[in-house]
Design a protein around this motif. Structure first.
Motif, mmCIF file in Angstrom:
data_model
loop_
_atom_site.group_PDB
_atom_site.id
_atom_site.type_symbol
_atom_site.label_atom_id
_atom_site.label_comp_id
_atom_site.label_asym_id
_atom_site.label_seq_id
_atom_site.Cartn_x
_atom_site.Cartn_y
_atom_site.Cartn_z
ATOM 1 N N ARG A 31 39.872 40.851 31.567
ATOM 2 C CA ARG A 31 39.498 40.143 32.797
ATOM 3 C C ARG A 31 38.040 39.718 32.730
ATOM 4 N NH1 ARG A 31 37.252 41.045 37.804
ATOM 5 N NH2 ARG A 31 38.445 40.369 39.642
ATOM 6 N N GLN A 32 37.175 40.660 32.315
ATOM 7 C CA GLN A 32 35.756 40.344 32.242
ATOM 8 C C GLN A 32 35.470 39.283 31.175
ATOM 9 O OE1 GLN A 32 34.474 44.372 31.630
ATOM 10 N NE2 GLN A 32 34.007 44.703 33.802
ATOM 11 N N ALA A 33 36.149 39.413 30.048
ATOM 12 C CA ALA A 33 35.865 38.513 28.934
ATOM 13 C C ALA A 33 36.355 37.091 29.199
ATOM 14 C CB ALA A 33 36.517 39.058 27.660
ATOM 15 N N GLY A 54 37.499 35.862 32.399
ATOM 16 C CA GLY A 54 37.352 35.334 33.754
ATOM 17 C C GLY A 54 38.681 35.129 34.471
ATOM 18 N N ARG A 57 41.080 45.363 32.298
ATOM 19 C CA ARG A 57 39.783 45.120 32.916
ATOM 20 C C ARG A 57 38.818 44.433 31.937
ATOM 21 N NH1 ARG A 57 37.383 49.879 36.404
ATOM 22 N NH2 ARG A 57 37.457 50.983 34.432
ATOM 23 N N LYS A 58 38.867 44.871 30.701
ATOM 24 C CA LYS A 58 38.002 44.233 29.694
ATOM 25 C C LYS A 58 38.373 42.759 29.498
ATOM 26 C CE LYS A 58 36.901 48.143 26.680
ATOM 27 N NZ LYS A 58 37.127 48.682 25.318
#
Lengths: 337, 337, 337, 337
Positions: free
Chosen positions: B154-156, B158, B151-152
């Motif tokens: 993914r956020q970092a 995109g 998840r991290k």
């Protein structure tokens, strides 16, 4: 572990391999051959994995020289394991026959078949309440209702009972109804299920997957043993090959191989391998002659009405006749039935 | 459905078959041949099962003439299905590449690989937190902790993310972390898992089992569709054969067969089929040329240290170069990448 | 060669193994591991055979570390071999397409197909006069009369021609009619036939047997090379697996494996692998993308009337269209067609 | 024959199929189903081939409803065939054991083994003078010199003898030396060889090819029967699958299938299937229990020195002990040994 390297591997490639071996706490021995260079690793290398080495520059192949299984290995218990299912011993002198319908369809059906197989000499009643079917439109089993029927039949006949469990969420519930669990071929590598069953002490039949190697079957057993359950009976039930004259190809050679490699009892399911009742008898007899500790056979009193696998179910009279023949074979190989 | 009967079948055998057909509400047509007798059944016979007939006296064989799948069939949606994963369309004009490490090993590792595959043009990041390993002594994955790392990342970055789910109890939890689920080859016929995923609307990659036929793959998809989830991408990843030069035998013919038989998008995993990074590029190019809608490729920045499947992982630079070649092939077959 | 011995092997068992190694003129290195003992043999051990050691007391397994082939190995000619067939080079920059009917049925038929495939860009005409058919009741080919027709068509069209030879007694005769011989899949291990062809210098297509490994294919080539004929083109044509949606399973991975392992050119027969013209195009494109040096494709102008394998034959217009697509793919991988 | 057509096939597509059926002199019956249309063809359609229909527009599949073999079919001689080899009957009440070394290596070797197997109860001596070896660098057999040794041993011991023939040019010569010919697995579909042997009346063992179906085995027998030789004994010897724990996978199910499908006697070769003497006994016992008419077993007095297949050869004492066990099994299934 033997690591084969390219003859053109540089000194630094070789040094990196040797350093890695030492970093794992092992010794390295180098052989220089005509076209290759082999590095031998001495020690119990099971924990370190071969892929790390396979990924290194200059490495052609890595061959483990130890078996990957520990507790399932014959060496772990050379005298062999006898699995006790409610007083019936699988893996001892006696050939144990487990018989019954593919699926539990109704209490009447299960009772009718149970009485017949008991009369013929079966010790454990088979029957599935949860059915793994290739098509979602096929009969999926009666679920817990089926298990309640099985409990009634168990009480009425005195037969021990076994059934398949498919879902991690059902293990405890299913184990509460039966004497023995069964892991189906399609779930042999459903590792979460294996772990969950491993946490119980219920005897379990582990069926070989349709394309699983013998080594993979033993590693699936190892998953359960690692969690604490050693009451495992391995079951050869045919593998998938190009031949379609039988439903699967019974790998009869797996019987002597397993007897050599593992201490766990081995049984054979001739019904799923054959897929046709005409061939079940020959396969059952072959299994006992080859050294199987038992058989898992489908019997149905009205196979034309069976909701599952009717064509491979023996009629009760055929089953009773086969049991007679199996007694002769058992005697010929020094066993009892 | 065509029921072949023995030429020596008695009149009453034939009558019983015909009666059974009529009892199901269908018409029967009888053909008398030189050595056999065929009974044709007219109507949508998918629901009635062939085994009941196969078990009847005088019956030699029963051949269904309808495909066993309904919703997975090309006829169900002739124009084809486009699966939308967070805005990325699989099954459209574009070839979608999903890439990343076999297993999530650490946040640093996942981040490092994610940046590389994104730069090279991958749209979705792969990575497993739950690993089905043949041996219980091999790395089993980081579990939910791995999903938090994903998840991290993914956020970092995109990037969209996908991961494998193995246990019915984990479906909801895992679906909460990722854009796309994956059913591994060993679980293709874990029907309870399929049903559970079918109850969500999460896009899912369904990998073909190592010994599953194309028909069985489509029926596994049908299990999920029957529960309501039609966002399914089928994945050919090699089948088990006698050849050992590659880890599995990529069944490249499955691509045109599936494009004809089903409306669902089809992708290919060249990494698990090859088992050796030297062969991954050739298989990836073949897949696109044969009509695949996408690829699932393993990439690792330090394959020697990989906890799983290092030998088949491409290095980031190799992956970037392959993406260039795949762009050429995509153009040659009228697609984009 | 690495010889694995049981940890319980006696000193005298080990001594006998070491003595045997020395008697062959090699050195032995002993590694003692946790559960096994490995004896490494240093030198070119190809001549001595592994079975002698496998039969010795205390020996668990013997692993050769050298490839069993010599002349067929990539190392023998690292730059690769180009086979020249009457001026057409197989194994060079150009993708060579060999096309024509399965069987020669008449002069008219062969001429009609020959003109079409030539116009579309094929360089060599295929056609069999001797047909290995599974059933003795199927068309067995026109024999030498067919070869005379082929000679006429060769003269009229200027196409080079190739045909299958099945019997040791026919090699010389058949070689007199054609530019290139073909060994069919069923004869890949007909060693007397291989030796006989090895004594000629005729270019030859060696088709992989339906259940032959890549290693066995290379050893079959080695049989011919040992007799002196190095003009060999290897042909992947699909292997026998459990999947029946295609006639055989095209082992596309064999293309990159063979390119790494051998210097001999590699072509692919998508027609026999597919068994269905709908899938031939996808397989042909995949083959070129994967690195194949050429293709062997069946074309028939009236497949409904074909005496052999009509369902997999492309119509001339389909073949011409495919050739256009193959030109695009060839360009994308840096080749020409 | 049943021809399945697409439900969207046009009237003219259907008409063309019906016309073609009538042109062959057969009647056509049309079934219209929910999604397909089936055309039944009545008559002995074996001669007309299915591929012509498969190639027609609108046709989805063609299913023959007759078996492709005629003379090899059980129906041809329901009472079963007994093959007489110099007075020894294969296919009768007695289980016939054929034993000896893989290859003839010297007169001394052959004589030593012959005496041992005769003493233990074998009726026919096996031994190959022509060896089909995967590698050209392996021992290829002694050729005619080996056959002369075999003749001497025959005279000295009174044993009947059998050997493999590989080349069409050698059939007559080889037949002059032995009581029974053998067609090896690799030559099961060497059709010219089958035809040549078919022209003699020599009893012959036809071994199943490594990837041959049971149907193909029967069609290979049909090739010989069509030429006039009906003295054929079929031999199951293991098929090639993904499992490597045994050399091949013995298809024990082939025994009951063949007994149902054909009147020809069936024997089993446990040695090549096992590839390891530890497993030969279990497979031999399974074969007899399953209904085999005989066995083909490799025995060598000095397997460590064997030039071929030493690891699977039984020692004479092991063979003698196995024969005792086989006698028990034979009795249990109502046969003699």
């Amino acid at each position: 572990m033997i690591i084969m390297m390219d003859q053109n591997a540089s000194e630094s490639d070789v040094d990196r391999v040797v350093d890695r071996i030492r970093a794992h706490g092992f010794q390295a021995h180098i052989h220089r051959g005509a076209e290759t260079l082999a590095v031998g690793v001495i020690g119990d290398t099971r924990g370190i994995g071969v892929n790390g080495f396979r990924s290194m520059r200059g490495v052609l192949a890595v061959t483990p020289i130890m078996k990957p299984y520990k507790m399932a290995s014959r060496k772990f218990r050379p005298e062999g394991t006898v699995v006790n299912v409610g007083g019936v011993e699988i893996g001892g002198e006696e050939i144990v026959v487990i018989a019954g319908p593919c699926a539990i369809e109704s209490e009447e059906q299960l009772m009718a078949v149970a009485k017949e197989v008991k009369a013929a000499g079966a010790k454990i009643l088979r029957g599935s309440a949860f059915k793994p079917r290739t098509s979602p439109y096929d009969f999926q089993g009666l679920g817990e209702e089926g298990l309640r029927m099985m409990r009634k039949v168990r009480q009425a006949t005195g037969l021990l009972v076994e059934t398949e469990v498919m879902d991690t969420r059902d293990v405890e519930m299913v184990a509460g109804y039966v004497d023995m669990l069964r892991v189906g071929a399609r779930n042999m590598q459903n590792f979460d299920l294996l772990k969950e069953i491993g946490k119980t002490d219920k005897p379990v039949i582990l069926k070989r997957g349709m394309s699983a190697t013998i080594k993979e079957l033993m590693l699936a057993a190892e998953y359960m043993m690692k969690e604490g359950n050693h009451n495992i009976v391995l079951c050869e039930r045919g593998i998938r090959t190009f031949e379609t004259a039988t439903r699967s190809t019974l790998d009869i050679g797996a019987v002597p191989v397993l007897r050599e490699e593992t201490h766990l009892p081995v049984i054979v399911d001739p019904s799923h391998a054959a897929g046709n009742r005409n061939y079940v008898g020959a396969l059952a007899k072959a299994a006992v002659a080859a050294g199987s500790d038992g058989l898992l056979i489908e019997v149905h009193h009205e196979p034309e009405k069976a909701l599952c696998d009717g064509p491979q179910a023996l009629l009760p009279a055929q089953f009773a006749e086969l049991m007679q023949q199996l007694r002769e074979i058992s005697r010929a190989v020094g066993r009892k039935l």
